[in-house]
Write an enzyme that holds these catalytic residues in place. Structure first.
Site, PDB file in Angstrom:
ATOM      1  N   HIS A 223       0.822  -1.222   0.000  1.00 49.28           N
ATOM      2  CA  HIS A 223       0.000   0.000   0.000  1.00 49.28           C
ATOM      3  C   HIS A 223       0.853   1.268   0.000  1.00 49.28           C
ATOM      4  O   HIS A 223       0.344   2.362  -0.213  1.00 49.28           O
ATOM      5  CB  HIS A 223      -0.904   0.035   1.238  1.00 49.28           C
ATOM      6  CG  HIS A 223      -1.886  -1.086   1.303  1.00 49.28           C
ATOM      7  ND1 HIS A 223      -2.802  -1.320   0.306  1.00 49.28           N
ATOM      8  CD2 HIS A 223      -2.085  -2.059   2.229  1.00 49.28           C
ATOM      9  CE1 HIS A 223      -3.530  -2.394   0.617  1.00 49.28           C
ATOM     10  NE2 HIS A 223      -3.112  -2.859   1.779  1.00 49.28           N
TER      11      HIS A 223
HETATM   12  N1  Q9C Z   1     -11.915  -3.237   7.987  1.00 53.14           N
HETATM   13  C1  Q9C Z   1      -2.276  -5.144   4.540  1.00 53.14           C
HETATM   14  O1  Q9C Z   1      -2.898  -6.183   4.582  1.00 53.14           O
HETATM   15  N2  Q9C Z   1      -7.765  -1.441   7.479  1.00 53.14           N
HETATM   16  N3  Q9C Z   1      -2.804  -3.987   4.908  1.00 53.14           N
HETATM   17  C2  Q9C Z   1      -8.902  -1.738   6.694  1.00 53.14           C
HETATM   18  C3  Q9C Z   1     -11.226  -2.517   6.974  1.00 53.14           C
HETATM   19  C4  Q9C Z   1      -6.507  -1.358   6.808  1.00 53.14           C
HETATM   20  C5  Q9C Z   1      -4.165  -3.920   5.317  1.00 53.14           C
HETATM   21  C6  Q9C Z   1     -10.133  -1.670   7.537  1.00 53.14           C
HETATM   22  C7  Q9C Z   1      -6.000  -2.670   6.347  1.00 53.14           C
HETATM   23  C8  Q9C Z   1      -4.590  -2.588   5.812  1.00 53.14           C
HETATM   24  C9  Q9C Z   1      -0.859  -5.151   4.124  1.00 53.14           C
HETATM   25 ZN    ZN Z   2      -3.890  -7.180   3.072  1.00 54.66          ZN
END
Ligand code: Q9C
Ligand code: ZN
Length: 726
Positions: free
Chosen positions: A135
């Protein structure tokens, strides 16, 4: 040569210092759980373990701005309140005084892995890292990610090794928008991502995560987004995405290196993804990718927040990278309707950019072949409790530990004792034979077709087959005396069935007739891919078929047994007598002027056949043994045979016996032995588009088979055109 595992325990030294329910799942235990899993299963010990070093600021600069790097560097000296305030400037990020060190180690680990693979020190490998990377953007941390590990690794591979085509497979359940932005206009990096999307209602809520985002400028067609619009996607959905989207594109792209953004939040039990793919699915996805780029795969951990699911999935991937057989995929092999719609949306968006996809769009469906919709998704509890997932994981856990890996990897039974074959090390030459009485009893069933040398060969083959069925030998190659192949295939089928095999898949290439007494009880799937006599030119029939069957794709289906002829027999009209074995000719194409014309000169036609037909049938059938027989005039080039053998290891948990005739053996046996040992098959050569005849014939065949074999569905029917079975 082998598999590298890159790690540094310092990467457990960053963690959330305040209350934040969104970020708390990204915890140090993720790494220790994965590593403990690898250690407990003896997998870590089999890897080349490399200790990660920090990436230099110059290396970070390949993707990130100096200002952003400086900002992250300064977090080392901030106090908790300052860290928390800075974290708030980004979406779903936390900083810790150790973040800069850990994030540089994470990048460094990815770069070391690329070095190890591209210098040839190892075939492939996994970097277990925190924080994740996909990300992260030029000047922004995002979604737990600080530096973009995989993007920097791709830049490094381009700069240091001059690579021109890199494939990034992002199977994390979130969209790696950071990677997408970095390579948006770059045609040298093909970025594939599937992700939970829910029509834009899931984080990070971006329009550009949808299938219509295909890249900019020169990079158009090199961004491939597959949005999942429902939760609950499972093994069949992921497999369909690989067979019908990723792999066709990847073969056409012909990457020199595969980088995997290996997030396991796409696995069952994960609170973020809420999907249902089981850990073994990642073994199969890994194995399918191993036919690309000469097997040069560098996987870098991204997400994955259910510790047990993460650990098991990581083990499955590493085990497959090491060359171990893939455990069978359980569960109904029927993609869901929503997955089919997503697959169709990406096919439609990408078709202008990829010839390999053009043939899959808008399947030809006659009025009699409307297929029922895919399964509908079982509802998950609205309030995410993970008990269901835990229940699904725990039996697997038992199996994972209990399933023994056969002591012998690959064995070869030769027709002529002592024939000089340059087999790769690690292959056992099958010298032992079955009992003479038993061998003769089998031979008698085939009325003196087996004599002298071929009888000796049969004894060895029976012994080898016994080893595979008993779990002593993983897989094997049986070399038959000339002209004994068909009879040997018959004996093998009967021996498998009498030994209690539940389902046997036979992929018979060339002039091999279906044994006339083959039982019609759903235990055998016989797939005949037939060539004409000029074997080198064509493995499928194009011309001079018999008058009465000219122009037909012949498909007969019994209640359970399926018989498919690609093309028609040239010399043996008798083989079209089907006796009582088959019940109904379900589909014989009507007005098509040609038989199924697939020629080995068009890699596109061959690949469409393997990815679009053979593998969906094979995975749908879920055999416990696969027999791949190369009969007379099979017409396969060595690289094609190797690719087929390599991917056919998947559906039956690695239990595959390849039967080849003596004269075609010399180079072929070595190549087959190499892929059965787990090496990547050689390149097929340049991608050439399938011919219109090939495309049309395959489409028709698939449309006719789809009602029974749901993994064939390459695209959802347009809305309104399909009705449930009356
Ligand atoms: N419930 C990776 O897996 N929060 N990042 C989303 C939705 C952020 C995930 C909330 C999730 C980031 C590398
Ligand atoms: Zn992820």
């Amino acid at each position: 040569m082998g598999t590298a595992l890159v790690y540094h325990e310092d990467m457990t030294a960053t963690r959330l210092l305040w209350d934040d329910p969104e970020c708390e799942i990204e915890c140090p235990e993720r790494l220790t759980a994965a590593l403990d899993g690898l250690r407990q299963r003896g997998l870590q010990q089999r890897c080349l373990c490399l200790t990660a070093c920090e990436a230099s600021e110059e290396e970070l600069g390949m993707v990130h701005s100096p200002e952003y790097v400086a900002l992250v560097r300064r977090t080392q000296t901030l106090d908790k309140e300052e860290l928390q305030a800075l974290s708030k400037q980004f979406d779903a990020v936390y900083f810790h005084p150790n973040t800069f060190h850990c994030a540089r180690l994470a990048v460094g680990a990815a770069l070391q892995l690329v070095d190890a693979v591209l210098t040839g020190a190892v075939h492939n490998g996994l970097a277990l890292v925190r924080p994740p990377g996909h990300h992260s953007q030029k000047e922004a941390a995002n979604g737990f990610c600080v530096f973009n590990n995989v993007a920097i690794a791709a830049k490094h591979a381009k700069q240091k090794y001059g690579l021109q085509r890199i494939l990034i497979v992002d199977w994390d359940i979130h969209h790696g928008q950071g990677i997408q932005y970095i390579f948006d206009d770059d045609p040298s990096v093909l970025y594939f991502s599937w992700h939970r999307y829910e029509h834009g209602r899931f984080w990070p809520f971006l329009q550009e995560s949808d299938a219509h985002a295909v890249g900019q400028g020169q990079g158009q067609g090199f961004t491939v987004n597959l949005p999942w619009n429902q939760v609950g996607m499972g093994n069949a959905d992921y497999l369909a995405a690989f067979l019908h989207v990723l792999l066709p594109l990847a073969f056409e792209f012909d990457p020199e290196l595969v980088l995997v953004s290996a997030g396991f939040d796409s696995a069952i039990g994960d609170p973020e993804g809420r999907m249902r793919a089981t850990p073994e699915c990642f073994a199969h996805l890994t194995q399918l990718m191993q036919v690309l780029a000469g097997g040069r795969i560098c996987a870098v951990l991204e997400g994955g927040y259910h510790l047990e699911s993460l650990a098991q999935s990581v083990c499955m991937m590493v085990q497959t990278l090491l060359g171990d057989p893939t455990p069978p995929l359980l569960g109904l092999m029927v993609p869901c309707q929503s997955a089919l719609e997503s697959i169709q949306s990406v096919q439609t968006a990408q078709a202008p950019h990829w010839t390999s996809l053009q043939q899959n769009v808008a399947p030809v469906l006659g009025p009699s072949t409307r297929f029922p919709e895919g399964r509908s998704l079982p509802l998950l509890a609205e309030n995410p409790t993970y008990e269901a997932a835990e229940a699904a994981l725990s039996p697997l856990q038992g199996e994972l530990c209990l399933r023994p890996t056969p002591p012998i990897c690959t064995a070869v039974a030769l027709a002529v004792p002592g024939a000089a074959l340059a087999l790769p090390p690690g292959v056992l030459l099958q010298e032992e034979s079955a009992l003479r009485e038993e061998t003769e009893a089998w031979a008698r069933l085939h009325k003196s077709l087996f004599q002298d040398e071929s009888l000796v060969a049969l004894g060895k083959i029976l012994c080898l087959l016994g080893g595979i069925l008993d779990g002593q030998v993983r897989n094997g190659i049986a070399v038959t005396a000339a002209l004994a192949t068909a009879a040997t295939v018959e004996v093998i089928i009967q021996r498998c069935l009498s030994h209690g095999a539940q389902r046997l898949l036979c992929v018979a290439l060339g002039q091999l007739d279906r044994p006339l007494d083959l039982a019609d009880d759903g235990r055998v799937l016989w797939l005949n891919i037939r060539g004409k006599e000029a074997a080198v030119e064509s493995m499928f029939h194009i011309s001079t078929p018999l008058p009465q069957v000219r122009g037909r794709v012949a498909v007969w289906r019994g209640s359970h047994c399926l018989l498919v002829f690609l093309g028609v027999p040239a010399h043996n009209p008798g083989s079209l007598r089907f006796g009582g074995w088959l019940q109904e000719p379900v589909a014989v194409s009507r007005s098509e002027p040609e038989a199924l014309p697939l020629s080995p000169q068009t890699t596109g036609g061959f690949l469409s056949c393997i990815l679009g037909l053979v593998l969906p049938l094979a995975y749908g059938f879920q055999p416990d043994v696969v027999l791949m027989a190369l009969g007379p005039a099979h017409g396969l080039q060595n690289a094609q045979a190797a690719l087929l053998a390599s991917v056919l290891r998947g559906p039956a948990g690695g239990r595959i016996l390849a039967v080849v005739e003596e004269e075609s053996i010399l180079q072929l046996a070595r190549t087959l032995a190499q892929v059965l040992l787990g090496e990547a098959p050689p390149s097929l050569g340049p991608f050439l588009m399938a011919s219109p005849e090939e495309i049309r014939a395959l489409r028709l065949l698939k449309a006719q088979l789809e009602p029974r074999w749901k993994l064939l569905q390459a695209a959802a029917p347009p809305p309104g055109s399909c009705s449930p079975i009356a």
